[in-house]
Each structure stands twice: as structure tokens, then as C-alpha cells.
Motif scaffolding. Structure first.
Motif, PDB file in Angstrom:
ATOM      1  N   GLU A 175    -138.403 -64.508 -65.084  1.00  0.00           N
ATOM      2  CA  GLU A 175    -139.727 -65.109 -64.982  1.00  0.00           C
ATOM      3  C   GLU A 175    -140.533 -64.477 -63.861  1.00  0.00           C
ATOM      4  OE1 GLU A 175    -141.719 -69.542 -64.274  1.00  0.00           O
ATOM      5  OE2 GLU A 175    -139.597 -69.337 -64.795  1.00  0.00           O
ATOM      6  N   ASP A 176    -139.864 -64.158 -62.756  1.00  0.00           N
ATOM      7  CA  ASP A 176    -140.480 -63.446 -61.636  1.00  0.00           C
ATOM      8  C   ASP A 176    -139.550 -62.282 -61.293  1.00  0.00           C
ATOM      9  OD1 ASP A 176    -141.479 -62.475 -59.250  1.00  0.00           O
ATOM     10  OD2 ASP A 176    -141.889 -64.456 -58.392  1.00  0.00           O
ATOM     11  N   PRO A 177    -139.745 -61.117 -61.934  1.00  0.00           N
ATOM     12  CA  PRO A 177    -138.823 -59.994 -61.719  1.00  0.00           C
ATOM     13  C   PRO A 177    -138.710 -59.574 -60.258  1.00  0.00           C
ATOM     14  CG  PRO A 177    -140.190 -59.599 -63.638  1.00  0.00           C
ATOM     15  CD  PRO A 177    -140.749 -60.816 -62.961  1.00  0.00           C
ATOM     16  N   ALA A 178    -139.827 -59.583 -59.523  1.00  0.00           N
ATOM     17  CA  ALA A 178    -139.780 -59.171 -58.120  1.00  0.00           C
ATOM     18  C   ALA A 178    -138.908 -60.106 -57.300  1.00  0.00           C
ATOM     19  CB  ALA A 178    -141.192 -59.103 -57.543  1.00  0.00           C
ATOM     20  N   ALA A 179    -139.048 -61.415 -57.535  1.00  0.00           N
ATOM     21  CA  ALA A 179    -138.232 -62.384 -56.810  1.00  0.00           C
ATOM     22  C   ALA A 179    -136.766 -62.255 -57.209  1.00  0.00           C
ATOM     23  CB  ALA A 179    -138.729 -63.796 -57.084  1.00  0.00           C
ATOM     24  N   ALA A 180    -136.512 -62.010 -58.488  1.00  0.00           N
ATOM     25  CA  ALA A 180    -135.133 -61.854 -58.958  1.00  0.00           C
ATOM     26  C   ALA A 180    -134.492 -60.623 -58.333  1.00  0.00           C
ATOM     27  CB  ALA A 180    -135.110 -61.756 -60.480  1.00  0.00           C
ATOM     28  N   LEU A 181    -135.239 -59.533 -58.253  1.00  0.00           N
ATOM     29  CA  LEU A 181    -134.705 -58.313 -57.642  1.00  0.00           C
ATOM     30  C   LEU A 181    -134.470 -58.521 -56.150  1.00  0.00           C
ATOM     31  CD1 LEU A 181    -133.929 -55.321 -57.911  1.00  0.00           C
ATOM     32  CD2 LEU A 181    -136.322 -54.762 -57.425  1.00  0.00           C
ATOM     33  N   ARG A 182    -135.367 -59.240 -55.506  1.00  0.00           N
ATOM     34  CA  ARG A 182    -135.222 -59.510 -54.073  1.00  0.00           C
ATOM     35  C   ARG A 182    -133.957 -60.333 -53.810  1.00  0.00           C
ATOM     36  NH1 ARG A 182    -140.032 -60.798 -53.480  1.00  0.00           N
ATOM     37  NH2 ARG A 182    -139.895 -63.049 -53.768  1.00  0.00           N
ATOM     38  N   ALA A 183    -133.723 -61.341 -54.639  1.00  0.00           N
ATOM     39  CA  ALA A 183    -132.520 -62.162 -54.476  1.00  0.00           C
ATOM     40  C   ALA A 183    -131.256 -61.354 -54.757  1.00  0.00           C
ATOM     41  CB  ALA A 183    -132.594 -63.369 -55.399  1.00  0.00           C
ATOM     42  N   HIS A 184    -131.338 -60.492 -55.759  1.00  0.00           N
ATOM     43  CA  HIS A 184    -130.182 -59.683 -56.143  1.00  0.00           C
ATOM     44  C   HIS A 184    -129.859 -58.631 -55.086  1.00  0.00           C
ATOM     45  CE1 HIS A 184    -127.472 -57.419 -58.790  1.00  0.00           C
ATOM     46  NE2 HIS A 184    -128.132 -56.332 -58.429  1.00  0.00           N
ATOM     47  N   SER A 185    -130.894 -58.031 -54.493  1.00  0.00           N
ATOM     48  CA  SER A 185    -130.700 -56.929 -53.555  1.00  0.00           C
ATOM     49  C   SER A 185    -130.442 -57.396 -52.137  1.00  0.00           C
ATOM     50  CB  SER A 185    -131.933 -56.017 -53.564  1.00  0.00           C
ATOM     51  OG  SER A 185    -132.182 -55.516 -54.857  1.00  0.00           O
ATOM     52  N   GLY A 186    -130.957 -58.573 -51.787  1.00  0.00           N
ATOM     53  CA  GLY A 186    -130.803 -59.095 -50.440  1.00  0.00           C
ATOM     54  C   GLY A 186    -129.610 -60.021 -50.322  1.00  0.00           C
ATOM     55  N   PRO A 187    -129.694 -60.981 -49.418  1.00  0.00           N
ATOM     56  CA  PRO A 187    -128.564 -61.895 -49.177  1.00  0.00           C
ATOM     57  C   PRO A 187    -128.474 -63.036 -50.187  1.00  0.00           C
ATOM     58  CG  PRO A 187    -130.356 -62.382 -47.690  1.00  0.00           C
ATOM     59  CD  PRO A 187    -130.789 -61.176 -48.466  1.00  0.00           C
ATOM     60  N   GLY A 188    -129.315 -62.990 -51.230  1.00  0.00           N
ATOM     61  CA  GLY A 188    -129.303 -64.065 -52.219  1.00  0.00           C
ATOM     62  C   GLY A 188    -128.191 -63.910 -53.231  1.00  0.00           C
ATOM     63  N   GLU A 189    -128.409 -64.471 -54.420  1.00  0.00           N
ATOM     64  CA  GLU A 189    -127.378 -64.449 -55.452  1.00  0.00           C
ATOM     65  C   GLU A 189    -127.574 -63.264 -56.385  1.00  0.00           C
ATOM     66  OE1 GLU A 189    -127.192 -68.097 -57.517  1.00  0.00           O
ATOM     67  OE2 GLU A 189    -126.835 -69.318 -55.724  1.00  0.00           O
ATOM     68  N   GLU A 190    -126.462 -62.641 -56.748  1.00  0.00           N
ATOM     69  CA  GLU A 190    -126.510 -61.512 -57.673  1.00  0.00           C
ATOM     70  C   GLU A 190    -126.917 -61.998 -59.055  1.00  0.00           C
ATOM     71  OE1 GLU A 190    -123.430 -58.163 -59.458  1.00  0.00           O
ATOM     72  OE2 GLU A 190    -123.132 -59.000 -57.457  1.00  0.00           O
ATOM     73  N   ILE A 191    -127.712 -61.171 -59.743  1.00  0.00           N
ATOM     74  CA  ILE A 191    -128.178 -61.522 -61.077  1.00  0.00           C
ATOM     75  C   ILE A 191    -126.997 -61.606 -62.039  1.00  0.00           C
ATOM     76  CG2 ILE A 191    -128.550 -59.158 -61.874  1.00  0.00           C
ATOM     77  CD1 ILE A 191    -130.963 -62.069 -62.528  1.00  0.00           C
ATOM     78  N   GLU A 192    -127.055 -62.541 -62.941  1.00  0.00           N
ATOM     79  CA  GLU A 192    -126.032 -62.661 -63.978  1.00  0.00           C
ATOM     80  C   GLU A 192    -126.571 -62.092 -65.276  1.00  0.00           C
ATOM     81  OE1 GLU A 192    -124.567 -66.573 -64.452  1.00  0.00           O
ATOM     82  OE2 GLU A 192    -123.885 -66.782 -62.369  1.00  0.00           O
ATOM     83  N   ALA A 193    -125.717 -61.348 -65.976  1.00  0.00           N
ATOM     84  CA  ALA A 193    -126.123 -60.785 -67.261  1.00  0.00           C
ATOM     85  C   ALA A 193    -126.297 -61.908 -68.264  1.00  0.00           C
ATOM     86  CB  ALA A 193    -125.073 -59.796 -67.758  1.00  0.00           C
ATOM     87  N   GLY A 194    -127.394 -61.865 -68.973  1.00  0.00           N
ATOM     88  CA  GLY A 194    -127.658 -62.873 -69.985  1.00  0.00           C
ATOM     89  C   GLY A 194    -128.427 -62.273 -71.137  1.00  0.00           C
ATOM     90  N   PRO A 195    -128.433 -62.936 -72.278  1.00  0.00           N
ATOM     91  CA  PRO A 195    -129.148 -62.399 -73.440  1.00  0.00           C
ATOM     92  C   PRO A 195    -130.646 -62.314 -73.165  1.00  0.00           C
ATOM     93  CG  PRO A 195    -128.477 -64.674 -73.821  1.00  0.00           C
ATOM     94  CD  PRO A 195    -127.820 -64.255 -72.555  1.00  0.00           C
ATOM     95  N   GLN A 196    -131.241 -61.232 -73.634  1.00  0.00           N
ATOM     96  CA  GLN A 196    -132.670 -60.998 -73.460  1.00  0.00           C
ATOM     97  C   GLN A 196    -133.287 -60.592 -74.794  1.00  0.00           C
ATOM     98  OE1 GLN A 196    -134.380 -61.482 -70.574  1.00  0.00           O
ATOM     99  NE2 GLN A 196    -132.444 -62.214 -69.692  1.00  0.00           N
ATOM    100  N   PRO A 197    -134.588 -60.769 -74.936  1.00  0.00           N
ATOM    101  CA  PRO A 197    -135.245 -60.308 -76.160  1.00  0.00           C
ATOM    102  C   PRO A 197    -135.020 -58.816 -76.375  1.00  0.00           C
ATOM    103  CG  PRO A 197    -136.719 -61.690 -74.873  1.00  0.00           C
ATOM    104  CD  PRO A 197    -135.517 -61.429 -74.014  1.00  0.00           C
TER     105      PRO A 197
END
Length: 251
Positions: A175-197
Motif C-alpha cells: 500500500e505504501d511501497p516506500a514505507a514497506a522498503l524502509r521497514a524492510h531495509s532498516g530496523p523494522g520487520e522484513e517483508i513477507e512474500a505474499g501473493p500479488q496481482p
């Protein structure tokens, strides 16, 4: 992967060449074309010579047609001081079109913006979600990005692990790719693979194809403009290379 600054021209010259029509070429130039050289531009050279900017799969070369029109020399023209007189012509007639072409390819790829959209300096970096060096590069660039001086555009690819494409798609499709990348790259939570269009999955596939077509082999691979040139960094840059890519010292 630690940094290697490598020439970009060799990979750019693998792209579909833009060549001059051969109907007016002198016989020696036409013969060289038939042997595999791509002729990009004609220019006036010192000493009454006519020059041609050319390329092949391994790089670029200048051709100098002698005044008789029947003979040509391939190589570097120098003046009395030993200064290279061929480089500027090759920049104009071979390299410039290749650099402009690859920059358009990067602009048209599928990326996540990291930083101020009005930043004066833009860098494109191929990022795999499973790449620890991509995270390191993200962290090293924070001073410039957070100061609004640089915007990184992360071209998300999936090449390292079996779930890399799915994770890349999850980041692009967030929904917010920049925020998701920031969380994944920084001290946040790593992105989980999920189904996408399917459309999102195809964007990752297109990015992978671009990565391969440019001859890149590792992430992060980062590109930036230095005047009219496009420079490439592979891996995590050393401090001096990072400063050069960012356009100056950390703010």
C-alpha cells in the motif's frame, strides 16, 4: 558484495545499436562495418582526416579515413603533446547515445522512490529483498537521503533466492511501497512474500530482464549521472566512492 567501480560502456554496447546508414560510407569504413563494427557518427578530425565513431561488443573505437578515401586507421589520434584527441569524439558520437538510452531504460523501470522527489541528485539501484549488501547500502546512504539531497530509486529484482521475486513483488505491491522498503531495509520487520496481482509480478520480471540485459551480475548495482556520463557501482561503495556517487560529503 564489496564495491567495484566498473566501466558501463561494455554493457551498454550490448544494447540494440543505433547505426548510420551505410549508403555513403567510404569503402574502408563499409568493410569494417561488414566485419562487425557498428558505425555511430562521422566527424571532422585534425590533419585533414575524417573520423567515425564506432563500437563493438567489447567497447568503442575511432576510425580515421585518410584523405585518399581508400585507406583507414583504427585507433587513438594524439597531438604533439601526446594528448588523446579521440576521446571527445567517442563521447559525442558513441557514448552519449548509449548513456541517454540506458538512463531512459532506468526511468521506465519499476522502482520504489526513497527520498525527496525534489532532490537534486537521483540514483538508480538494483535491489534484491534478500541481499544483505542492499540493506548496508540503504543504511550508508541515509545522511544524503534524509537531508533531501539524494533520491534513491530502488529497482526491485528477484535473483538471489527462490522467494526473492515474491518478496520484490510484495514490496512493489505494498500500500505504501516506500514505507514497506524502509521497514524492510532498516530496523523494522522484513517483508513477507505474499501473493500479488499478475501485473505486479510482471513488473519484477521486467526489472529482472533489464538487469540481465545490462550485463549486471550482483546486487546492489547502482547507477548515477556524472555530467553526461552514467557511472556504475557494484556492491557496497567504499567511503570515497560513496561520496562521489552522492555528489559530495555527507551533510
Amino acid at each position: 558484495m564489496r564495491n567495484r567501480r566498473t566501466p558501463l560502456l561494455a554493457s551498454l554496447l550490448m544494447l540494440s545499436p543505433v547505426a548510420l546508414a551505410d549508403d555513403h560510407w567510404p569503402a574502408p569504413v563499409k568493410a569494417l562495418s561488414e566485419q562487425g563494427l557498428t558505425i555511430h557518427g562521422e566527424f571532422e578530425a585534425p590533419g585533414g582526416l575524417t573520423g567515425y565513431g564506432a563500437s563493438h561488443s567489447g567497447g568503442e573505437v575511432a576510425i580515421y579515413l585518410l584523405p585518399d578515401g581508400e585507406h583507414a586507421i583504427v585507433g587513438t589520434l594524439v597531438d604533439a603533446a601526446g594528448e588523446d584527441l579521440s576521446a571527445a569524439a567517442l563521447d559525442e558520437h558513441v557514448r552519449a547515445e548509449r548513456f541517454a538510452e540506458v538512463w531512459r531504460e532506468l526511468e521506465d523501470s519499476h522502482w520504489i522512490a526513497d527520498g525527496d522527489p525534489d532532490a537534486e541528485r537521483i540514483l538508480y539501484t538494483f535491489t534484491d529483498p534478500n541481499c544483505p549488501y542492499c540493506r548496508r547500502f540503504w543504511q550508508d546512504t541515509r545522511p544524503w537521503v534524509e537531508a533531501g539531497e539524494v533520491q534513491l530509486r530502488h529497482i526491485m529484482v528477484g535473483i538471489l533466492e527462490s522467494d526473492s521475486p515474491a518478496k520484490a513483488a510484495s514490496l512493489l505491491g505494498a500500500e505504501d511501497p516506500a514505507a514497506a522498503l524502509r521497514a524492510h531495509s532498516g530496523p523494522g520487520e522484513e517483508i513477507e512474500a505474499g501473493p500479488q496481482p499478475r501485473e505486479i509480478e510482471e513488473r519484477v520480471y521486467a526489472n529482472n530482464q533489464l538487469f540481465d540485459s545490462l550485463g549486471f551480475v550482483a546486487t546492489p548495482t547502482t547507477l548515477y549521472r556524472d555530467g553526461d556520463r552514467v557511472e556504475r557501482l557494484q556492491g557496497v561503495p567504499e567511503p570515497e566512492a560513496l561520496k562521489e556517487a552522492m555528489g559530495g560529503p555527507a551533510p
